[in-house]
Design a protein around this motif. Structure first.
Motif, PDB file in Angstrom:
ATOM      1  N   LEU A  12      82.989 -25.468  42.355  1.00 30.49           N
ATOM      2  CA  LEU A  12      81.821 -25.383  41.484  1.00 30.49           C
ATOM      3  C   LEU A  12      81.013 -24.131  41.791  1.00 30.49           C
ATOM      4  N   TYR A  13      80.930 -23.793  43.076  1.00 28.77           N
ATOM      5  CA  TYR A  13      80.283 -22.541  43.455  1.00 28.77           C
ATOM      6  C   TYR A  13      80.991 -21.351  42.801  1.00 28.77           C
ATOM      7  N   GLN A  14      82.317 -21.399  42.792  1.00 31.93           N
ATOM      8  CA  GLN A  14      83.095 -20.313  42.208  1.00 31.93           C
ATOM      9  C   GLN A  14      82.832 -20.198  40.711  1.00 31.93           C
ATOM     10  N   LYS A  15      82.645 -21.343  40.034  1.00 29.30           N
ATOM     11  CA  LYS A  15      82.397 -21.338  38.588  1.00 29.30           C
ATOM     12  C   LYS A  15      81.142 -20.548  38.220  1.00 29.30           C
ATOM     13  N   ILE A  16      80.131 -20.638  39.068  1.00 30.77           N
ATOM     14  CA  ILE A  16      78.864 -19.976  38.740  1.00 30.77           C
ATOM     15  C   ILE A  16      78.647 -18.705  39.573  1.00 30.77           C
ATOM     16  N   GLY A  17      79.667 -18.313  40.323  1.00 32.01           N
ATOM     17  CA  GLY A  17      79.565 -17.094  41.116  1.00 32.01           C
ATOM     18  C   GLY A  17      78.547 -17.197  42.230  1.00 32.01           C
ATOM     19  N   MET A  18      78.481 -18.364  42.849  1.00 28.85           N
ATOM     20  CA  MET A  18      77.468 -18.595  43.879  1.00 28.85           C
ATOM     21  C   MET A  18      78.041 -18.364  45.278  1.00 28.85           C
ATOM     22  N   LYS A  19      77.208 -17.815  46.153  1.00 33.46           N
ATOM     23  CA  LYS A  19      77.595 -17.573  47.534  1.00 33.46           C
ATOM     24  C   LYS A  19      77.180 -18.750  48.404  1.00 33.46           C
ATOM     25  N   ARG A  20      77.872 -18.925  49.498  1.00 31.80           N
ATOM     26  CA  ARG A  20      77.630 -20.061  50.390  1.00 31.80           C
ATOM     27  C   ARG A  20      76.229 -20.056  50.987  1.00 31.80           C
ATOM     28  N   ASP A  21      75.646 -18.883  51.189  1.00 33.29           N
ATOM     29  CA  ASP A  21      74.334 -18.827  51.834  1.00 33.29           C
ATOM     30  C   ASP A  21      73.178 -18.929  50.837  1.00 33.29           C
ATOM     31  N   GLN A  22      73.484 -19.156  49.565  1.00 35.53           N
ATOM     32  CA  GLN A  22      72.444 -19.328  48.566  1.00 35.53           C
ATOM     33  C   GLN A  22      72.062 -20.807  48.433  1.00 35.53           C
ATOM     34  N   HIS A  23      70.862 -21.043  47.907  1.00 37.87           N
ATOM     35  CA  HIS A  23      70.414 -22.396  47.585  1.00 37.87           C
ATOM     36  C   HIS A  23      70.746 -22.706  46.130  1.00 37.87           C
ATOM     37  N   LEU A  24      71.118 -23.951  45.857  1.00 34.79           N
ATOM     38  CA  LEU A  24      71.349 -24.385  44.483  1.00 34.79           C
ATOM     39  C   LEU A  24      70.380 -25.508  44.129  1.00 34.79           C
ATOM     40  N   ILE A  25      69.575 -25.273  43.107  1.00 35.22           N
ATOM     41  CA  ILE A  25      68.734 -26.326  42.532  1.00 35.22           C
ATOM     42  C   ILE A  25      69.507 -26.917  41.360  1.00 35.22           C
ATOM     43  N   LEU A  26      69.527 -28.218  41.265  1.00 36.24           N
ATOM     44  CA  LEU A  26      70.252 -28.896  40.183  1.00 36.24           C
ATOM     45  C   LEU A  26      69.297 -29.734  39.352  1.00 36.24           C
ATOM     46  N   SER A  27      69.485 -29.692  38.041  1.00 36.81           N
ATOM     47  CA  SER A  27      68.811 -30.619  37.133  1.00 36.81           C
ATOM     48  C   SER A  27      69.857 -31.228  36.214  1.00 36.81           C
ATOM     49  N   VAL A  28      69.659 -32.486  35.853  1.00 36.89           N
ATOM     50  CA  VAL A  28      70.559 -33.191  34.941  1.00 36.89           C
ATOM     51  C   VAL A  28      69.701 -33.983  33.962  1.00 36.89           C
ATOM     52  N   GLY A  29      69.980 -33.870  32.684  1.00 41.85           N
ATOM     53  CA  GLY A  29      69.234 -34.658  31.713  1.00 41.85           C
ATOM     54  C   GLY A  29      69.229 -34.015  30.344  1.00 41.85           C
ATOM     55  N   ARG A  30      68.685 -34.723  29.394  1.00 40.88           N
ATOM     56  CA  ARG A  30      68.553 -34.172  28.055  1.00 40.88           C
ATOM     57  C   ARG A  30      67.614 -32.970  28.095  1.00 40.88           C
ATOM     58  N   LEU A  31      67.987 -31.921  27.396  1.00 40.01           N
ATOM     59  CA  LEU A  31      67.191 -30.693  27.407  1.00 40.01           C
ATOM     60  C   LEU A  31      66.005 -30.857  26.461  1.00 40.01           C
ATOM     61  N   SER A  32      65.005 -31.564  26.927  1.00 41.67           N
ATOM     62  CA  SER A  32      63.782 -31.773  26.151  1.00 41.67           C
ATOM     63  C   SER A  32      62.589 -31.345  26.985  1.00 41.67           C
ATOM     64  N   ARG A  33      61.504 -31.003  26.342  1.00 44.49           N
ATOM     65  CA  ARG A  33      60.369 -30.365  27.008  1.00 44.49           C
ATOM     66  C   ARG A  33      59.763 -31.238  28.098  1.00 44.49           C
ATOM     67  N   ARG A  34      59.707 -32.564  27.870  1.00 53.65           N
ATOM     68  CA  ARG A  34      59.030 -33.420  28.842  1.00 53.65           C
ATOM     69  C   ARG A  34      59.756 -33.511  30.183  1.00 53.65           C
TER      70      ARG A  34
END
Length: 386
Positions: free
Chosen positions: A190-212
């Protein structure tokens, strides 16, 4: 002998969303073909219905534009299908997935067949349904059924405000599949999919893309966090009406290369995304009465051992124990969101401790087996001769 249950709910798998998952997970654990689920006909239903332990009956619930109201057809179709089932099957209790239209239909059927009726309350319908006629119908239904299931402390309080008898309210929180959402799943690809390095932090959000949901606040927070020396990537999983706005916002804030929108992800891949992240974030807020009734995604993050940043609005206090399993902040305040994210990203020990406590709490209280047991005890007894 097992109780015969009629469940009337527009929302059921394969429809996306936490409520559809909730009803599938619970009722399949409560029994077999003696549980009859009347729900909407949707694409992909064959794969769900073919091997489902319950009896699934599908109804075309598409709204008809020339009817007034447009939902009238839904009421009629649900009523006659539920009536036929009660006439031909042993039904002891009727459960409605929402107050309208399902709850009103269930109440009418229950009066005819003298059965107990239970309605689920999710919170956001109480705060957003303010058209006079709809509001009166909602309040009438909640106040005349036998039991109302509140999905959070917030929803419980809102039901009391509507005048629902507290003795009729049962609190049953949603759950999570602790066998699927768990720690120690592989995620390097998954890191490879987004071009992320091991020493970086990943913030994750999951949900409907609505303003609230507050995902825009996380995007706005990224430039400030980067300026303070935190090397961050942000993955936002979901679809919705705010998709274009959020993409544009990332570009306007100069972080488009750090914000990733995979849309829907495979069911087996989602738990691995939770494992991949440093922290989970959904700093929700209320917008014109629209708010978060509970927040099942917080339980999914907790089941993977991750701390969450949640908003103060709605029922998130039932999902995230502030200071114990995550941090709750004012989702309206960008400063508060930045502060909470920075606190957890800088303090690995704190994030790890909150994540461990979140995992322990979920396993003890929020497994689907525990939710099903509570449901069986509190709302499935029925009364066949009121």
């Amino acid at each position: 002998m097992k109780k015969g249950i009629l469940v009337i709910t527009e929302l059921f798998l394969p429809t996306k969303g936490g409520t559809a998952i909730w009803f599938d997970e619970v009722y399949r654990r409560l029994g077999g073909k003696e549980i009859h689920i009347v729900t909407a006909a949707v694409g992909g239903q064959e794969a769900i219905d073919a091997n489902h332990p319950n009896s699934i009956e599908r109804v075309d619930l598409r709204r008809v534009w020339w009817l007034r109201p447009e939902s009238l057809g839904m009421y009629i179709k649900l009523f006659f299908r539920a009536f036929r089932i009660c006439l031909t099957q042993k039904i002891d209790v009727i459960h409605a997935g929402r107050v309208l239209p399902e709850g009103m239909v269930a109440l009418a059927i229950a009066k005819i067949f003298r059965r107990e009726v239970v309605v689920y309350a999710h919170g956001e319908e109480i705060t957003t349904w303010r058209q006079p006629g709809k509001f009166r119908a909602m309040r009438f239904t909640y106040r005349h059924v036998d039991k109302v299931v509140a999905n959070s402390d917030f929803t419980y309080a809102k039901l009391l405000d509507l005048g629902v008898n507290k003795d009729c309210i049962v609190q049953i929180f949603p759950g999570v599949d602790v066998a699927r959402f768990k720690p120690d799943l592989p995620f390097s690809d998954l890191y490879q999919k987004i071009g992320m390095k091991r020493d970086q932090h990943l913030i994750l959000s999951v949900g409907r893309l609505s303003r609230r949901k507050g995902f825009d606040q996380v995007i706005k927070a990224l430039p400030m966090l980067l300026q303070r020396g935190l090397d961050i990537q942000y993955t936002l999983i979901g679809i919705g009406e705010d998709a274009d706005y959020l993409v544009s916002l990332a570009e306007a804030n100069g972080v488009a290369d750090r914000v990733h929108f995979p849309g829907h992800v495979d069911a087996l891949e989602l738990p691995r995304w939770y494992n991949a992240c440093s922290i989970f974030a959904m700093p929700n807020r209320e917008i014109q009465g629209d708010t978060e009734g509970f927040g099942m995604v917080f339980l999914e993050a907790a089941a993977c051992g991750k701390a969450s940043v949640a908003g103060m609005a709605g029922g998130t206090a039932s999902a995230v124990d502030d200071g114990l399993t995550g941090l709750r902040v004012d989702g309206e305040s960008l400063e508060a969101v930045v502060r909470a994210l920075e606190m957890l990203l800088r303090d690995d020990q704190m994030a790890s401790q909150l994540g461990s406590q979140a995992l322990e709490r979920v396993r003890a209280q929020f497994s689907w087996a525990a939710v099903a047991e509570r449901t069986a005890t509190d709302i499935c007894q029925g009364n066949s001769g009121k």
